[in-house]
Enzyme design. Structure first.
Site, PDB file in Angstrom:
ATOM      1  N   ALA A  85     -20.443  -6.632  -3.162  1.00 39.98           N
ATOM      2  CA  ALA A  85     -19.657  -6.896  -1.953  1.00 39.98           C
ATOM      3  C   ALA A  85     -20.013  -5.920  -0.830  1.00 39.98           C
ATOM      4  O   ALA A  85     -20.071  -6.296   0.340  1.00 39.98           O
ATOM      5  CB  ALA A  85     -18.163  -6.828  -2.251  1.00 39.98           C
TER       6      ALA A  85
ATOM      7  N   ASP B 211       0.859  -1.187   0.000  1.00 42.01           N
ATOM      8  CA  ASP B 211       0.000   0.000   0.000  1.00 42.01           C
ATOM      9  C   ASP B 211       0.893   1.235   0.000  1.00 42.01           C
ATOM     10  O   ASP B 211       1.561   1.522   0.990  1.00 42.01           O
ATOM     11  CB  ASP B 211      -0.914   0.011   1.228  1.00 42.01           C
ATOM     12  CG  ASP B 211      -2.025   1.048   1.122  1.00 42.01           C
ATOM     13  OD1 ASP B 211      -1.750   2.156   0.611  1.00 42.01           O
ATOM     14  OD2 ASP B 211      -3.157   0.756   1.542  1.00 42.01           O
TER      15      ASP B 211
ATOM     16  N   ALA C 115     -12.602  -4.492  -5.634  1.00 41.80           N
ATOM     17  CA  ALA C 115     -12.166  -3.093  -5.648  1.00 41.80           C
ATOM     18  C   ALA C 115     -13.025  -2.285  -6.627  1.00 41.80           C
ATOM     19  O   ALA C 115     -14.127  -1.853  -6.281  1.00 41.80           O
ATOM     20  CB  ALA C 115     -10.686  -3.019  -5.997  1.00 41.80           C
ATOM     21  N   ARG C 116     -12.540  -2.112  -7.841  1.00 43.04           N
ATOM     22  CA  ARG C 116     -13.278  -1.387  -8.871  1.00 43.04           C
ATOM     23  C   ARG C 116     -12.913  -1.951 -10.232  1.00 43.04           C
ATOM     24  O   ARG C 116     -11.779  -2.362 -10.473  1.00 43.04           O
ATOM     25  CB  ARG C 116     -12.943   0.116  -8.850  1.00 43.04           C
ATOM     26  CG  ARG C 116     -13.652   0.929  -7.754  1.00 43.04           C
ATOM     27  CD  ARG C 116     -15.156   0.978  -7.991  1.00 43.04           C
ATOM     28  NE  ARG C 116     -15.843   1.881  -7.093  1.00 43.04           N
ATOM     29  CZ  ARG C 116     -16.271   1.565  -5.883  1.00 43.04           C
ATOM     30  NH1 ARG C 116     -16.055   0.352  -5.401  1.00 43.04           N
ATOM     31  NH2 ARG C 116     -16.909   2.456  -5.140  1.00 43.04           N
TER      32      ARG C 116
ATOM     33  N   GLU D 296     -20.739  -2.554 -15.836  1.00 42.23           N
ATOM     34  CA  GLU D 296     -21.547  -3.264 -14.834  1.00 42.23           C
ATOM     35  C   GLU D 296     -23.034  -3.097 -15.106  1.00 42.23           C
ATOM     36  O   GLU D 296     -23.506  -1.964 -15.223  1.00 42.23           O
ATOM     37  CB  GLU D 296     -21.194  -2.747 -13.437  1.00 42.23           C
ATOM     38  CG  GLU D 296     -19.771  -3.117 -13.055  1.00 42.23           C
ATOM     39  CD  GLU D 296     -19.342  -2.573 -11.711  1.00 42.23           C
ATOM     40  OE1 GLU D 296     -18.295  -3.014 -11.195  1.00 42.23           O
ATOM     41  OE2 GLU D 296     -20.035  -1.687 -11.172  1.00 42.23           O
TER      42      GLU D 296
ATOM     43  N   ASP E 151     -16.069  -9.330  -8.376  1.00 45.14           N
ATOM     44  CA  ASP E 151     -17.272  -8.588  -7.993  1.00 45.14           C
ATOM     45  C   ASP E 151     -17.426  -7.311  -8.805  1.00 45.14           C
ATOM     46  O   ASP E 151     -18.498  -6.711  -8.797  1.00 45.14           O
ATOM     47  CB  ASP E 151     -17.216  -8.247  -6.498  1.00 45.14           C
ATOM     48  CG  ASP E 151     -18.480  -7.551  -6.011  1.00 45.14           C
ATOM     49  OD1 ASP E 151     -19.578  -8.094  -6.266  1.00 45.14           O
ATOM     50  OD2 ASP E 151     -18.382  -6.465  -5.404  1.00 45.14           O
TER      51      ASP E 151
ATOM     52  N   HIS F  93     -21.082  -6.474  -8.319  1.00 42.42           N
ATOM     53  CA  HIS F  93     -20.667  -5.331  -7.489  1.00 42.42           C
ATOM     54  C   HIS F  93     -21.524  -5.244  -6.217  1.00 42.42           C
ATOM     55  O   HIS F  93     -22.024  -4.192  -5.850  1.00 42.42           O
ATOM     56  CB  HIS F  93     -20.767  -4.030  -8.277  1.00 42.42           C
ATOM     57  CG  HIS F  93     -19.906  -2.942  -7.723  1.00 42.42           C
ATOM     58  ND1 HIS F  93     -19.451  -1.892  -8.490  1.00 42.42           N
ATOM     59  CD2 HIS F  93     -19.426  -2.715  -6.462  1.00 42.42           C
ATOM     60  CE1 HIS F  93     -18.729  -1.061  -7.736  1.00 42.42           C
ATOM     61  NE2 HIS F  93     -18.702  -1.552  -6.502  1.00 42.42           N
TER      62      HIS F  93
END
Length: 343
Positions: free
Chosen positions: A295, A184, A244-245, A274, A269, A293
């Protein structure tokens, strides 16, 4: 000091606690606009808005209601933009900062929900649960050994992003006796360790981990980060999980890594579009578990997100700084614009 703020939110679904808390506050005037079919009325409301609360998912909100340069120019009274989630894909943060508009998100409100589903995807892929379900429903006859999967216990888990969600992932992973590595760029090595993971560089994480799970924001640095080279760098037979995205991973490159057998499976996800089209190559693979999507979409998470969003707006109405500022550098300019608005 109590400021009478004009708050406008997009008319997408939200937990009722948002309207209850914001609408009942003496310092707030709340209005809602329809995202389809009444554009003139919607623009009229937004032109008066000082706070705009909008859906965070880019494909759930028509593009004209995303916060862009154009919208900011049409809404000169805007002081703050509030995302309905931890993400803020529908908001151009750079444009907001340039315009002196504060951006707030609801980071952490759905962290446990996302972490739970990421682990659900991980287990479903590793144990081939969805494949078994589909074959049984089709009436196939097969031996249990044909669908034998792998335990996740004792594996090496790599977390790309160690924020609210990554931290909860580490807690769950330790319960499965997993080794947790993390990378990170926004955290020091000490902070990553304090959150339950061993800090490593991305190349080491990809090479060592049996499972890689994404928990990073979608921004200029991460867009397209997991490309063909990244998937090739992953350990042979590893699993790829993302809550995440869409856009952070290259879907075609992932499909290739799965087709060639380099990766054993994936739990997805999030998607570039989408929902993904029904003929998407990844949806045809038995070793891919796909969700829409969802989650961060549980009853508990939606309540938490709406409540946190309302509480931050109430803080703004009291002249206070909200705790989840995405662009903290804008705060002095925001405060000056607020004072001018009160004159």
């Amino acid at each position: 000091m109590t400021v009478k703020l004009k708050v406008v939110r997009s008319g997408t679904w939200t937990n009722p606690v948002f309207d209850e808390l914001v609408g009942s506050h003496a310092g707030v005037d709340l209005d809602v606009f329809s995202v389809s079919g009444a554009d003139q009325e919607a623009w009229s409301k937004l032109a008066q808005a000082q706070v705009y609360h909008l859906m965070a998912s880019r494909d759930d909100l028509p593009a004209q209601w995303h916060v862009t340069d154009e919208l900011l120019q049409r809404c000169p009274n805007l002081l703050c933009v509030s995302s309905s989630g931890a993400g803020y894909d529908t908001i151009d943060v750079e444009a907001c900062t340039k315009a002196g508009v504060a951006v707030v998100n609801q980071a952490g409100g759905n962290a446990m929900s996302v972490a739970e589903q990421a682990f659900g995807l991980m287990i479903a892929v590793s144990r081939r649960l969805c494949e078994q379900d589909r074959r049984l429903r089709r009436g196939e006859r097969f031996s249990r050994e044909e669908v034998m999967g792998h335990d996740i216990g004792g594996r090496v888990l790599g977390l790309v992003g160690m924020g609210h969600i990554g931290t909860r992932m580490a807690i769950l992973a330790h319960a499965f006796n997993m080794t947790v590595l993390a990378t990170d760029p926004y955290l020091t090595a000490q902070e990553i360790e304090q959150r339950g993971a061993t800090p490593v560089a991305m190349d080491e994480l990809l090479a060592r981990c049996d499972i890689v799970s994404l928990h990073c924001p979608r921004n200029k640095e991460t867009l397209g980060m997991f490309d063909a080279a990244a998937f090739r760098a992953m350990k042979q037979g590893a699993l790829f999980i993302t809550t995440a995205r869409g856009g952070i991973h290259d879907e075609a490159a992932l499909a290739h890594a799965l087709q060639t057998g380099h990766l054993r499976g994936a739990g997805l996800d999030v998607w570039s579009v989408e929902p993904p089209p029904a003929d998407h190559p990844l949806l045809a693979m038995d070793n891919v578990v796909a969700t829409h999507h969802t989650a961060g979409v549980s009853h508990e998470a939606r309540y938490n997100i709406a409540k946190i969003a309302a509480e931050q707006i109430v803080l703004l109405a009291g002249g206070n700084r909200p705790p989840r500022l995405v662009n903290p550098e804008v705060w002095p300019v925001y405060a000056q614009r607020l004072r001018q608005a009160l004159l």
